[in-house]
Design a protein around this motif. Structure first.
Motif, PDB file in Angstrom:
ATOM      1  N   ALA B   1      38.048 -67.336 -60.178  1.00 28.07           N
ATOM      2  CA  ALA B   1      38.910 -66.327 -59.555  1.00 28.07           C
ATOM      3  C   ALA B   1      39.494 -66.897 -58.272  1.00 28.07           C
ATOM      4  N   GLN B   2      40.722 -66.530 -58.011  1.00 21.12           N
ATOM      5  CA  GLN B   2      41.384 -67.013 -56.816  1.00 21.12           C
ATOM      6  C   GLN B   2      41.084 -66.066 -55.656  1.00 21.12           C
ATOM      7  N   SER B   3      40.889 -66.630 -54.486  1.00 20.46           N
ATOM      8  CA  SER B   3      40.587 -65.794 -53.322  1.00 20.46           C
ATOM      9  C   SER B   3      41.080 -66.459 -52.058  1.00 20.46           C
ATOM     10  N   VAL B   4      41.367 -65.619 -51.080  1.00 18.15           N
ATOM     11  CA  VAL B   4      41.802 -66.080 -49.758  1.00 18.15           C
ATOM     12  C   VAL B   4      40.948 -65.356 -48.727  1.00 18.15           C
ATOM     13  N   ALA B   5      40.398 -66.108 -47.803  1.00 19.64           N
ATOM     14  CA  ALA B   5      39.531 -65.532 -46.776  1.00 19.64           C
ATOM     15  C   ALA B   5      40.147 -65.714 -45.395  1.00 19.64           C
ATOM     16  N   GLN B   6      40.227 -64.631 -44.680  1.00 20.42           N
ATOM     17  CA  GLN B   6      40.589 -64.664 -43.265  1.00 20.42           C
ATOM     18  C   GLN B   6      39.360 -64.132 -42.536  1.00 20.42           C
ATOM     19  N   PRO B   7      38.550 -65.013 -41.988  1.00 16.66           N
ATOM     20  CA  PRO B   7      37.214 -64.610 -41.520  1.00 16.66           C
ATOM     21  C   PRO B   7      37.211 -63.709 -40.296  1.00 16.66           C
ATOM     22  N   GLU B   8      38.304 -63.671 -39.571  1.00 20.73           N
ATOM     23  CA  GLU B   8      38.345 -62.844 -38.351  1.00 20.73           C
ATOM     24  C   GLU B   8      39.221 -61.626 -38.579  1.00 20.73           C
ATOM     25  N   ASP B   9      38.638 -60.439 -38.358  1.00 18.92           N
ATOM     26  CA  ASP B   9      39.448 -59.225 -38.454  1.00 18.92           C
ATOM     27  C   ASP B   9      40.463 -59.160 -37.324  1.00 18.92           C
ATOM     28  N   GLN B  10      40.061 -59.689 -36.153  1.00 23.26           N
ATOM     29  CA  GLN B  10      40.931 -59.611 -34.987  1.00 23.26           C
ATOM     30  C   GLN B  10      40.739 -60.857 -34.131  1.00 23.26           C
ATOM     31  N   VAL B  11      41.846 -61.319 -33.584  1.00 20.85           N
ATOM     32  CA  VAL B  11      41.818 -62.437 -32.640  1.00 20.85           C
ATOM     33  C   VAL B  11      42.473 -61.963 -31.351  1.00 20.85           C
ATOM     34  N   ASN B  12      41.783 -62.157 -30.251  1.00 24.35           N
ATOM     35  CA  ASN B  12      42.312 -61.783 -28.941  1.00 24.35           C
ATOM     36  C   ASN B  12      42.569 -63.050 -28.138  1.00 24.35           C
ATOM     37  N   PRO B  95      49.759 -70.561 -56.921  1.00 24.81           N
ATOM     38  CA  PRO B  95      50.378 -71.696 -57.588  1.00 24.81           C
ATOM     39  C   PRO B  95      51.882 -71.619 -57.344  1.00 24.81           C
ATOM     40  N   TYR B  96      52.538 -72.728 -57.327  1.00 24.26           N
ATOM     41  CA  TYR B  96      53.953 -72.743 -57.013  1.00 24.26           C
ATOM     42  C   TYR B  96      54.737 -71.827 -57.947  1.00 24.26           C
ATOM     43  N   GLY B  97      55.534 -70.956 -57.381  1.00 29.68           N
ATOM     44  CA  GLY B  97      56.405 -70.097 -58.158  1.00 29.68           C
ATOM     45  C   GLY B  97      55.720 -68.960 -58.855  1.00 29.68           C
ATOM     46  N   ASN B  98      54.471 -68.704 -58.555  1.00 31.65           N
ATOM     47  CA  ASN B  98      53.722 -67.653 -59.236  1.00 31.65           C
ATOM     48  C   ASN B  98      53.281 -66.595 -58.240  1.00 31.65           C
ATOM     49  N   LYS B  99      52.482 -65.652 -58.683  1.00 33.72           N
ATOM     50  CA  LYS B  99      52.045 -64.569 -57.812  1.00 33.72           C
ATOM     51  C   LYS B  99      51.225 -65.121 -56.658  1.00 33.72           C
ATOM     52  N   LEU B 100      51.219 -64.371 -55.562  1.00 34.53           N
ATOM     53  CA  LEU B 100      50.454 -64.731 -54.386  1.00 34.53           C
ATOM     54  C   LEU B 100      49.168 -63.912 -54.298  1.00 34.53           C
ATOM     55  N   VAL B 101      48.102 -64.556 -53.838  1.00 32.41           N
ATOM     56  CA  VAL B 101      46.860 -63.862 -53.521  1.00 32.41           C
ATOM     57  C   VAL B 101      46.764 -63.815 -52.003  1.00 32.41           C
ATOM     58  N   PHE B 102      46.561 -62.626 -51.461  1.00 32.60           N
ATOM     59  CA  PHE B 102      46.573 -62.435 -50.016  1.00 32.60           C
ATOM     60  C   PHE B 102      45.168 -62.296 -49.460  1.00 32.60           C
ATOM     61  N   GLY B 103      45.000 -62.733 -48.222  1.00 33.10           N
ATOM     62  CA  GLY B 103      43.805 -62.407 -47.474  1.00 33.10           C
ATOM     63  C   GLY B 103      43.885 -60.985 -46.958  1.00 33.10           C
ATOM     64  N   ALA B 104      42.820 -60.537 -46.322  1.00 33.88           N
ATOM     65  CA  ALA B 104      42.751 -59.154 -45.841  1.00 33.88           C
ATOM     66  C   ALA B 104      43.529 -58.944 -44.551  1.00 33.88           C
ATOM     67  N   GLY B 105      43.942 -60.031 -43.936  1.00 36.23           N
ATOM     68  CA  GLY B 105      44.738 -59.905 -42.719  1.00 36.23           C
ATOM     69  C   GLY B 105      43.922 -60.077 -41.452  1.00 36.23           C
ATOM     70  N   THR B 106      44.573 -60.558 -40.404  1.00 34.33           N
ATOM     71  CA  THR B 106      43.968 -60.707 -39.086  1.00 34.33           C
ATOM     72  C   THR B 106      44.901 -60.095 -38.053  1.00 34.33           C
ATOM     73  N   ILE B 107      44.351 -59.175 -37.263  1.00 32.37           N
ATOM     74  CA  ILE B 107      45.136 -58.589 -36.179  1.00 32.37           C
ATOM     75  C   ILE B 107      45.108 -59.540 -34.995  1.00 32.37           C
ATOM     76  N   LEU B 108      46.275 -59.900 -34.525  1.00 32.38           N
ATOM     77  CA  LEU B 108      46.383 -60.746 -33.337  1.00 32.38           C
ATOM     78  C   LEU B 108      46.785 -59.875 -32.158  1.00 32.38           C
ATOM     79  N   ARG B 109      45.994 -59.914 -31.102  1.00 37.72           N
ATOM     80  CA  ARG B 109      46.326 -59.185 -29.875  1.00 37.72           C
ATOM     81  C   ARG B 109      46.473 -60.196 -28.740  1.00 37.72           C
ATOM     82  N   VAL B 110      47.642 -60.224 -28.170  1.00 39.56           N
ATOM     83  CA  VAL B 110      47.925 -61.116 -27.046  1.00 39.56           C
ATOM     84  C   VAL B 110      48.066 -60.251 -25.808  1.00 39.56           C
ATOM     85  N   LYS B 111      47.237 -60.513 -24.812  1.00 38.57           N
ATOM     86  CA  LYS B 111      47.234 -59.693 -23.600  1.00 38.57           C
ATOM     87  C   LYS B 111      47.871 -60.445 -22.446  1.00 38.57           C
ATOM     88  N   SER B 112      48.655 -59.718 -21.674  1.00 37.05           N
ATOM     89  CA  SER B 112      49.330 -60.344 -20.525  1.00 37.05           C
ATOM     90  C   SER B 112      48.401 -60.438 -19.331  1.00 37.05           C
TER      91      SER B 112
END
Lengths: 112, 112
Positions: B1-12, B95-112
């Motif tokens: 099975a194909q899988s994509v992992a984004q280990p961090e839910d959030q990056v600050n 695979p090239y030209g085929n469906k994409l498998v997505f990770g769960a996403g990572t929220i990026l927060r950039v603070k000033s």
């Protein structure tokens, strides 16, 4: 080149009703994909077309879901007898070998 | 099975500092990873994609990604973060030209 267009942007429907979404891909793209994205998750593949042929369907696509792409141009995704669990963002994408994937802005479905 | 992992839910990260958003994957065949960004209630915007032979890929808005075949990773980087980079980032592989498998996403927060 106007990008991938999806209509409507938002749809609120009562449980049990049928809904239909439309996707207009980039004109020279021969592949068209449907994905579903629920809150806090990445998009999940539903189905894709090469021209008018539907080449693959995910197990997520229950028998209440049907997609068509007549004449290999625009595509429709219909959900019959909607359930609250169908509430999600439905994303369409098209692709070509030269340009890769382009996603539309999505249709947000809310089933109440 | 194909899988994509984004280990961090959030990056600050603080504005002006370098940022890294991690992605590892497991796919059959030759992998073609992508990065997309999503703003609230919007579709996916393409940032960059792997190009065969280029281990460091440059994309939109100053982002770049490092392809590591042995570690099956495609980490997203930017030398100097902006507050406007704050968004939800998705890694996707196919695979090239085929469906994409997505990770769960990572929220990026950039603070000033």
């Amino acid at each position: 080149d106007t990008g991938v267009s999806q209509n409507p942007r938002h749809k609120i429907t009562k449980r049990g009703q049928n809904v239909t979404f439309r996707c207009d891909p980039i004109s020279e793209h021969n592949r068209l994909y449907w994905y579903r994205q629920t809150l806090g998750q990445g998009p999940e593949f539903l189905t894709y077309f090469q021209n008018e042929a539907q080449l693959e369907k995910s197990r997520l696509l229950s028998d209440r879901f049907s997609a068509e792409r007549p004449k290999g141009s625009f595509s429709t995704l219909e959900i019959q007898r909607t359930e609250q669990g169908d509430s999600a963002m439905y994303l369409c994408a098209s692709s070509s070998r030269q340009r890769g994937y382009t996603f539309g802005s999505g249709t947000r479905l809310t089933v109440v | 099975a194909q899988s994509v992992a984004q280990p961090e839910d959030q990056v600050n990260v603080a504005e002006g500092n370098p940022l890294t958003v991690k992605c590892t994957y497991s796919v059959s065949g030759n992998p073609y990873p992508f990065w997309y960004v999503q703003y609230p209630n919007r579709g996916l915007q393409f940032l960059l994609k792997y190009i065969t032979g280029d281990n460091l890929v440059k994309g939109s808005y100053g982002f770049e990604a490092e392809f590591n075949k042995s570690q099956t990773s495609f980490h997203l980087k930017k030398p100097s973060a902006l507050v406007s980079d704050s968004a939800l980032y998705f890694c996707a592989v196919g695979p090239y030209g085929n469906k994409l498998v997505f990770g769960a996403g990572t929220i990026l927060r950039v603070k000033s």
